[in-house]
Write a protein that holds these residues in place. Structure first.
Motif, PDB file in Angstrom:
ATOM      1  N   HIS A 266      36.485  39.415  37.632  1.00 50.74           N
ATOM      2  CA  HIS A 266      37.926  39.560  37.390  1.00 50.74           C
ATOM      3  C   HIS A 266      38.209  40.875  36.662  1.00 50.74           C
ATOM      4  N   PRO A 267      39.279  41.584  37.037  1.00 52.72           N
ATOM      5  CA  PRO A 267      39.633  42.798  36.292  1.00 52.72           C
ATOM      6  C   PRO A 267      39.842  42.481  34.807  1.00 52.72           C
ATOM      7  N   ALA A 268      39.392  43.371  33.946  1.00 46.13           N
ATOM      8  CA  ALA A 268      39.521  43.172  32.500  1.00 46.13           C
ATOM      9  C   ALA A 268      40.986  43.048  32.110  1.00 46.13           C
ATOM     10  N   GLY A 269      41.253  42.203  31.133  1.00 44.70           N
ATOM     11  CA  GLY A 269      42.608  41.998  30.654  1.00 44.70           C
ATOM     12  C   GLY A 269      42.712  40.707  29.879  1.00 44.70           C
ATOM     13  N   VAL A 270      43.933  40.247  29.680  1.00 43.29           N
ATOM     14  CA  VAL A 270      44.181  39.061  28.870  1.00 43.29           C
ATOM     15  C   VAL A 270      43.456  37.827  29.417  1.00 43.29           C
ATOM     16  N   TRP A 271      43.344  37.702  30.726  1.00 45.21           N
ATOM     17  CA  TRP A 271      42.728  36.508  31.304  1.00 45.21           C
ATOM     18  C   TRP A 271      41.226  36.489  31.075  1.00 45.21           C
ATOM     19  N   THR A 272      40.575  37.632  31.190  1.00 46.49           N
ATOM     20  CA  THR A 272      39.138  37.647  30.926  1.00 46.49           C
ATOM     21  C   THR A 272      38.850  37.497  29.441  1.00 46.49           C
ATOM     22  N   GLU A 273      39.751  37.980  28.591  1.00 41.68           N
ATOM     23  CA  GLU A 273      39.582  37.786  27.150  1.00 41.68           C
ATOM     24  C   GLU A 273      39.638  36.289  26.821  1.00 41.68           C
ATOM     25  N   LEU A 274      40.532  35.554  27.475  1.00 39.66           N
ATOM     26  CA  LEU A 274      40.607  34.111  27.257  1.00 39.66           C
ATOM     27  C   LEU A 274      39.331  33.420  27.730  1.00 39.66           C
ATOM     28  N   ALA A 275      38.824  33.835  28.870  1.00 37.93           N
ATOM     29  CA  ALA A 275      37.643  33.197  29.440  1.00 37.93           C
ATOM     30  C   ALA A 275      36.379  33.470  28.636  1.00 37.93           C
ATOM     31  N   THR A 276      36.325  34.600  27.957  1.00 41.53           N
ATOM     32  CA  THR A 276      35.118  34.944  27.190  1.00 41.53           C
ATOM     33  C   THR A 276      35.301  34.713  25.709  1.00 41.53           C
ATOM     34  N   GLY A 277      36.550  34.473  25.283  1.00 38.92           N
ATOM     35  CA  GLY A 277      36.868  34.318  23.863  1.00 38.92           C
ATOM     36  C   GLY A 277      36.395  33.036  23.352  1.00 38.92           C
TER      37      GLY A 277
ATOM     38  N   GLU B 193      51.014  47.471  36.566  1.00 41.45           N
ATOM     39  CA  GLU B 193      50.093  46.871  35.600  1.00 41.45           C
ATOM     40  C   GLU B 193      50.661  45.591  34.977  1.00 41.45           C
ATOM     41  N   GLN B 194      51.938  45.609  34.604  1.00 39.81           N
ATOM     42  CA  GLN B 194      52.545  44.437  33.970  1.00 39.81           C
ATOM     43  C   GLN B 194      52.493  43.219  34.902  1.00 39.81           C
ATOM     44  N   TYR B 195      52.782  43.435  36.165  1.00 46.62           N
ATOM     45  CA  TYR B 195      52.703  42.351  37.139  1.00 46.62           C
ATOM     46  C   TYR B 195      51.257  41.885  37.302  1.00 46.62           C
ATOM     47  N   GLN B 196      50.324  42.812  37.378  1.00 48.91           N
ATOM     48  CA  GLN B 196      48.920  42.456  37.543  1.00 48.91           C
ATOM     49  C   GLN B 196      48.401  41.623  36.380  1.00 48.91           C
ATOM     50  N   GLN B 197      48.942  41.837  35.179  1.00 49.40           N
ATOM     51  CA  GLN B 197      48.508  41.080  34.009  1.00 49.40           C
ATOM     52  C   GLN B 197      49.244  39.743  33.866  1.00 49.40           C
ATOM     53  N   SER B 198      50.279  39.513  34.676  1.00 45.60           N
ATOM     54  CA  SER B 198      51.070  38.289  34.544  1.00 45.60           C
ATOM     55  C   SER B 198      50.365  37.058  35.115  1.00 45.60           C
ATOM     56  N   GLN B 199      49.432  37.264  36.026  1.00 47.14           N
ATOM     57  CA  GLN B 199      48.729  36.161  36.673  1.00 47.14           C
ATOM     58  C   GLN B 199      47.234  36.478  36.714  1.00 47.14           C
ATOM     59  N   PRO B 200      46.414  35.485  36.445  1.00 46.66           N
ATOM     60  CA  PRO B 200      44.979  35.719  36.645  1.00 46.66           C
ATOM     61  C   PRO B 200      44.663  35.670  38.136  1.00 46.66           C
ATOM     62  N   GLN B 201      43.466  36.042  38.461  1.00 50.44           N
ATOM     63  CA  GLN B 201      42.980  35.928  39.833  1.00 50.44           C
ATOM     64  C   GLN B 201      41.858  34.892  39.810  1.00 50.44           C
ATOM     65  N   LEU B 202      42.253  33.623  39.711  1.00 52.43           N
ATOM     66  CA  LEU B 202      41.295  32.554  39.513  1.00 52.43           C
ATOM     67  C   LEU B 202      40.365  32.337  40.694  1.00 52.43           C
ATOM     68  N   TRP B 203      40.647  32.919  41.820  1.00 53.79           N
ATOM     69  CA  TRP B 203      39.763  32.811  42.973  1.00 53.79           C
ATOM     70  C   TRP B 203      38.526  33.689  42.789  1.00 53.79           C
ATOM     71  N   LEU B 204      38.583  34.609  41.838  1.00 54.99           N
ATOM     72  CA  LEU B 204      37.433  35.447  41.506  1.00 54.99           C
ATOM     73  C   LEU B 204      36.600  34.778  40.421  1.00 54.99           C
ATOM     74  N   LYS B 205      35.314  35.041  40.404  1.00 52.30           N
ATOM     75  CA  LYS B 205      34.475  34.601  39.293  1.00 52.30           C
ATOM     76  C   LYS B 205      34.933  35.366  38.055  1.00 52.30           C
ATOM     77  N   PRO B 206      34.881  34.760  36.865  1.00 53.20           N
ATOM     78  CA  PRO B 206      35.314  35.487  35.659  1.00 53.20           C
ATOM     79  C   PRO B 206      34.644  36.855  35.504  1.00 53.20           C
ATOM     80  N   ALA B 207      33.367  36.965  35.852  1.00 51.43           N
ATOM     81  CA  ALA B 207      32.654  38.234  35.721  1.00 51.43           C
ATOM     82  C   ALA B 207      33.174  39.300  36.693  1.00 51.43           C
TER      83      ALA B 207
END
Length: 184
Positions: free
Chosen positions: A173-184, A157-171
């Motif tokens: 993308h697995p929930a986490g810090v990166w989607t919070e930034l995109a919707t925040g 999990e820690q590794y998965q949260q270290s990088q976003p998956q920008l090749w995916l559409k934000p909708a």
């Protein structure tokens, strides 16, 4: 030497008449691109998420996509992005899906095309430089300690949260810090 593609609308190729009003960071970017061919922007980790770094100028100077990395030490990402930038400057073709060897010691990295919907959140200075997307960005995805990538089974999990998956559409993308930034 800048490429001759008419698609480049950057602040070097086109006089927008506002260079005198540009802030120090914008001017430094222009100076770095003119002198070295690209600049690496480093965004430190903060309360909102991990640090990241990306290039500005590879598209302008070499006609190759900009590069972005997330979740490592800033100086490490700076060195790695410059290493890949030098490969591109020497004529290497960088494209989505490509595996690049020897970038991080003996480990490979994989390049993935970033979806435009992430640009505003992460690449604001590049948007300011190019004046608008589209300019291509490849995310440089690094493996975990066991050589596995984000999408492979067995990653922590820690590794998965270290990088976003920008090749995916934000909708998507697995929930986490990166989607919070995109919707925040």
């Amino acid at each position: 030497m800048p490429h001759d593609r008419p698609a480049c609308r950057c602040v070097i190729c086109h006089d927008y008449g506002d260079r005198a009003e540009a802030d120090r960071l914008d001017l430094r970017t222009v100076e770095q691109v003119e002198e070295h061919g690209w600049n690496v922007v480093m965004v430190p980790a903060d309360d909102e998420g991990p640090g990241f770094a990306y290039t500005i100028g590879l598209w302008h100077t070499h006609g190759t996509p900009e590069l972005a990395m997330f979740g490592l030490e800033l100086q490490t990402m700076h060195v790695l992005l410059n290493s890949l930038g030098r490969k591109a400057a020497a004529g290497a073709v960088l494209e989505s899906g490509m595996e690049c060897h020897g970038v991080i010691e003996e480990r490979s990295v994989i390049l993935k095309a970033a979806d435009l919907r992430w640009y505003r959140e992460f690449f604001g200075l590049a948007i300011s430089y190019y004046r608008r997307p589209p300019f291509p960005v490849l995310q440089v995805v690094w493996p975990d300690a066991d050589g596995r990538f984000l999408w492979q089974p067995g990653t922590k999990e820690q590794y998965q949260q270290s990088q976003p998956q920008l090749w995916l559409k934000p909708a998507e993308h697995p929930a986490g810090v990166w989607t919070e930034l995109a919707t925040g």
